[in-house]
Design a protein around this motif. Structure first.
Motif, mmCIF file in Angstrom:
data_model
loop_
_atom_site.group_PDB
_atom_site.id
_atom_site.type_symbol
_atom_site.label_atom_id
_atom_site.label_comp_id
_atom_site.label_asym_id
_atom_site.label_seq_id
_atom_site.Cartn_x
_atom_site.Cartn_y
_atom_site.Cartn_z
ATOM 1 N N GLY A 225 -7.170 -0.881 5.997
ATOM 2 C CA GLY A 225 -6.492 -1.628 5.451
ATOM 3 C C GLY A 225 -7.077 -3.440 4.737
ATOM 4 O O GLY A 225 -7.084 -3.513 3.818
ATOM 5 N N VAL B 175 1.032 0.825 5.571
ATOM 6 C CA VAL B 175 1.129 -0.235 4.724
ATOM 7 C C VAL B 175 1.939 -0.467 3.707
ATOM 8 O O VAL B 175 3.306 0.357 3.911
ATOM 9 N N PRO C 6 -2.196 -3.198 7.234
ATOM 10 C CA PRO C 6 -2.936 -3.664 6.078
ATOM 11 C C PRO C 6 -1.307 -4.397 5.275
ATOM 12 O O PRO C 6 -0.432 -3.582 4.983
ATOM 13 N N GLN D 147 -7.321 3.266 7.075
ATOM 14 C CA GLN D 147 -7.114 2.712 7.801
ATOM 15 C C GLN D 147 -7.668 3.467 8.944
ATOM 16 O O GLN D 147 -8.113 4.967 9.440
#
Length: 314
Positions: free
Chosen positions: A35, A162, A201, A299
């Motif tokens: 992230g 995300v 993130p 990630q």
């Protein structure tokens, strides 16, 4: 600037690199791993072949319609930027444009920009620059890019785990040209993030930097501290901006700030000229200070995204 070692000695360690303000080119490659963004430097086929995860592009400050000596052919350099993107060995998931698509908010300028950018074959998410909202009734940007947005054009979306947030800080600029988000947008931001896990993130993008690059030139956002306060509980936050036409990067806690090069013309480094504005460089140097950025998020593997700034030339 290079990273000679990881743990000290005479070299520059990773954290020192990330804490520095770095000057680079038109394109940035970002990798968001766990992230948080990390800059890789210049894109090449070897780097492109090695990266994995969510990868997207950032372009900024195309200023289509500008025709002064700093670059009398901004359409041509935007075409070169899109051509460079099409050569990348791994196709990005999408692209963001962090504002000043046009120079004077004219319909033909928007048409020309859209025609060229669409040739990348990527979904593109926009946020406006101050040059995109100066038509008399502030209609052209909103009709093209803001139909499903809130307020002056802010919105959010999710991609591969995300959360992306587009903010608008070019309306009702403060004294000296400082950006402003305003109470309505700040409330929306808090609501948008409410209930999201701190491990999610986050990528935020806007035109004017959300950190105070240089107050005397208006290179910052007056109420950005309120937005950053909402974001501070998240373990990985990447903030992408344009406006200053040069690459600078800063890390504060879990937040990485990064400003992108323009595809049109450079501006002087903060405080090195009487005022900001288009900077004329030699014709043989221009394309080395214009470019695009590529961001990759992996990630769970590392905290920093990978960001690669790619100049049009060099």
């Amino acid at each position: 600037m290079s990273e000679h070692d990881q743990q000290g000695g005479d070299g520059i360690n990773r954290r020192k690199v990330l804490e520095c303000m770095t000057w680079a080119g038109t394109g940035v490659l970002w990798t968001i791993a766990g992230g948080v963004p990390r800059s890789l430097g210049l894109v090449d086929d070897a780097v492109a072949a090695e990266r994995a995860g969510l990868t997207f592009l950032q372009i900024s400050d195309s200023h289509v319609g500008f025709d002064k000596p700093a670059n009398p052919n901004t359409i041509g350099t935007l075409e070169e930027a899109i051509g460079k993107i099409k050569t990348f060995s791994v196709k990005p998931s999408f692209m963001i444009h962090t504002g000043d698509i046009t120079h004077l908010s004219k319909e033909k300028e928007f048409d020309d920009a859209e025609r060229i950018i669409s040739q990348a074959g990527l979904d593109t998410h926009y946020t406006p620059g101050e040059h995109d909202i100066i038509d008399e009734d502030v209609r052209l940007y909103r009709e093209r890019y803001g139909r499903n947005a809130r307020g002056a054009g802010w919105y959010s979306f999710d991609q591969d785990g995300v959360h992306f947030i587009a903010l608008v800080n070019v309306v009702n600029l403060k004294a000296g040209g400082l950006g402003q988000l305003g109470e309505e947008q700040l409330k929306w931001l808090a609501d948008d993030l409410s209930g999201r896990a701190a491990s999610a993130p986050i990528v935020v993008f806007a035109h004017i930097p959300l950190w105070m690059v240089y107050k005397d030139w208006g290179w910052g956002t007056a109420d950005s501290a309120q937005a950053l306060d909402v974001l501070k509980r998240f373990g990985s936050v990447t903030v992408l901006n344009g406006h200053i036409h040069q690459v600078m990067q800063k890390v504060e806690g879990n937040v990485t700030f990064h400003t992108a090069r323009s595809t049109a013309f450079p501006q002087p480094a903060p405080g090195t000229a009487p005022s900001p504005g288009p900077m004329k460089v030699g014709d043989d140097k221009l394309r080395s200070v214009l470019g695009v950025a590529e961001v990759t998020i992996q990630q769970g593997q590392q905290r920093l995204a990978t960001i690669v700034d790619t100049p049009l030339q060099g």
